[in-house]
Design a protein around this motif. Structure first.
Motif, PDB file in Angstrom:
ATOM      1  N   ARG A 168      46.485  45.458  33.133  1.00 49.70           N
ATOM      2  CA  ARG A 168      45.531  44.622  33.887  1.00 49.70           C
ATOM      3  C   ARG A 168      45.181  45.224  35.240  1.00 49.70           C
ATOM      4  N   GLU A 169      45.972  46.198  35.698  1.00 45.27           N
ATOM      5  CA  GLU A 169      45.801  46.744  37.040  1.00 45.27           C
ATOM      6  C   GLU A 169      44.842  47.933  37.040  1.00 45.27           C
ATOM      7  N   PRO A 170      44.139  48.136  38.162  1.00 45.25           N
ATOM      8  CA  PRO A 170      43.278  49.320  38.238  1.00 45.25           C
ATOM      9  C   PRO A 170      44.112  50.597  38.204  1.00 45.25           C
ATOM     10  N   ALA A 171      43.559  51.636  37.645  1.00 51.04           N
ATOM     11  CA  ALA A 171      44.289  52.894  37.474  1.00 51.04           C
ATOM     12  C   ALA A 171      44.732  53.495  38.805  1.00 51.04           C
ATOM     13  N   ASP A 172      44.007  53.216  39.872  1.00 52.03           N
ATOM     14  CA  ASP A 172      44.331  53.813  41.170  1.00 52.03           C
ATOM     15  C   ASP A 172      45.064  52.850  42.109  1.00 52.03           C
ATOM     16  N   LEU A 173      45.696  51.819  41.568  1.00 54.36           N
ATOM     17  CA  LEU A 173      46.395  50.845  42.411  1.00 54.36           C
ATOM     18  C   LEU A 173      47.471  51.498  43.265  1.00 54.36           C
ATOM     19  N   GLY A 174      48.125  52.520  42.755  1.00 53.65           N
ATOM     20  CA  GLY A 174      49.194  53.185  43.479  1.00 53.65           C
ATOM     21  C   GLY A 174      48.787  53.710  44.840  1.00 53.65           C
ATOM     22  N   ARG A 175      47.540  54.071  45.016  1.00 58.64           N
ATOM     23  CA  ARG A 175      47.100  54.593  46.314  1.00 58.64           C
ATOM     24  C   ARG A 175      47.166  53.530  47.402  1.00 58.64           C
ATOM     25  N   LEU A 208      42.343  41.537  44.200  1.00 57.44           N
ATOM     26  CA  LEU A 208      42.549  42.923  44.607  1.00 57.44           C
ATOM     27  C   LEU A 208      42.106  43.164  46.051  1.00 57.44           C
ATOM     28  N   ASP A 209      40.971  42.638  46.439  1.00 56.34           N
ATOM     29  CA  ASP A 209      40.457  42.869  47.786  1.00 56.34           C
ATOM     30  C   ASP A 209      41.119  41.995  48.844  1.00 56.34           C
ATOM     31  N   ARG A 210      42.023  41.128  48.430  1.00 60.19           N
ATOM     32  CA  ARG A 210      42.699  40.249  49.389  1.00 60.19           C
ATOM     33  C   ARG A 210      43.912  40.906  50.037  1.00 60.19           C
ATOM     34  N   VAL A 211      44.283  42.100  49.561  1.00 64.86           N
ATOM     35  CA  VAL A 211      45.423  42.836  50.115  1.00 64.86           C
ATOM     36  C   VAL A 211      44.966  44.254  50.438  1.00 64.86           C
ATOM     37  N   HIS A 212      45.238  44.683  51.661  1.00 62.66           N
ATOM     38  CA  HIS A 212      44.877  46.039  52.066  1.00 62.66           C
ATOM     39  C   HIS A 212      45.898  47.046  51.530  1.00 62.66           C
ATOM     40  N   ARG A 248      51.682  40.832  39.921  1.00 62.64           N
ATOM     41  CA  ARG A 248      51.118  39.869  38.949  1.00 62.64           C
ATOM     42  C   ARG A 248      49.992  39.070  39.576  1.00 62.64           C
ATOM     43  N   TRP A 249      50.207  38.601  40.811  1.00 62.01           N
ATOM     44  CA  TRP A 249      49.146  37.869  41.519  1.00 62.01           C
ATOM     45  C   TRP A 249      47.970  38.787  41.819  1.00 62.01           C
ATOM     46  N   TRP A 250      48.266  40.008  42.272  1.00 69.18           N
ATOM     47  CA  TRP A 250      47.245  40.980  42.651  1.00 69.18           C
ATOM     48  C   TRP A 250      46.351  41.346  41.471  1.00 69.18           C
ATOM     49  N   ALA A 251      46.866  41.229  40.256  1.00 68.58           N
ATOM     50  CA  ALA A 251      46.107  41.588  39.055  1.00 68.58           C
ATOM     51  C   ALA A 251      45.104  40.504  38.646  1.00 68.58           C
ATOM     52  N   GLU A 252      45.185  39.351  39.278  1.00 65.07           N
ATOM     53  CA  GLU A 252      44.236  38.276  38.961  1.00 65.07           C
ATOM     54  C   GLU A 252      42.831  38.633  39.461  1.00 65.07           C
ATOM     55  N   PRO A 253      41.799  38.205  38.754  1.00 66.87           N
ATOM     56  CA  PRO A 253      40.430  38.486  39.203  1.00 66.87           C
ATOM     57  C   PRO A 253      40.204  37.968  40.631  1.00 66.87           C
TER      58      PRO A 253
END
Length: 128
Positions: A68-75, A25-29, A17-22
């Motif tokens: 809200r999440e990018p389609a490739d978040l799973g990678r 995304l780039d704050r977590v490797h 939920r936090w990661w989906a905020e604008p």
């Protein structure tokens, strides 16, 4: 370099939920989730509290989150799951689409957090 985050159970949903905020995304490797009900859990159908109801299979909250999440978040995720998980079941719900899914055989939900496999994964990612 952005950090690697380890989250157990509902903590993995809070992370997503936090990661989906604008801008987050780039704050977590990479994220390592342990027994997280990414697609909900059957047990939540008996839930009364708002956050537990959000974990129902195909809940509106989970659908809106995934939208809200990018389609490739799973990678960028490694998901540990188990067929002996007494909280998150069926076991397939603990694997995010496209993530590296790792089975922990014979391990109950709470004991997954102490299992050496997720911590070995973290050490490899920190050294790599």
């Amino acid at each position: 370099c952005a950090p690697v985050i380890v989250a157990h159970s509902m903590g993995g949903l809070a992370l997503r939920r936090w990661w989906a905020e604008p801008g987050c995304l780039d704050r977590v490797h990479h994220a390592i989730t342990i027994g997280t009900p990414h697609a909900g859990t059957w047990l939540a159908r008996f839930a009364m509290s708002p956050n537990a109801r959000q974990m129902r299979r195909d809940s509106r909250w989970l659908q809106e989150l995934q939208a809200r999440e990018p389609a490739d978040l799973g990678r960028r995720m490694t998901c540990f799951y188990g067929h002996c998980d007494n909280i998150v079941f069926p076991a397939s719900t603990a694997a995010y689409p496209g993530a590296n899914a790792r089975h922990l055989p014979g391990v109950a939900h709470v004991h997954m957090a102490d299992h050496p496999a997720p911590w070995q994964e973290l050490q490899q990612r920190l050294q790599g």
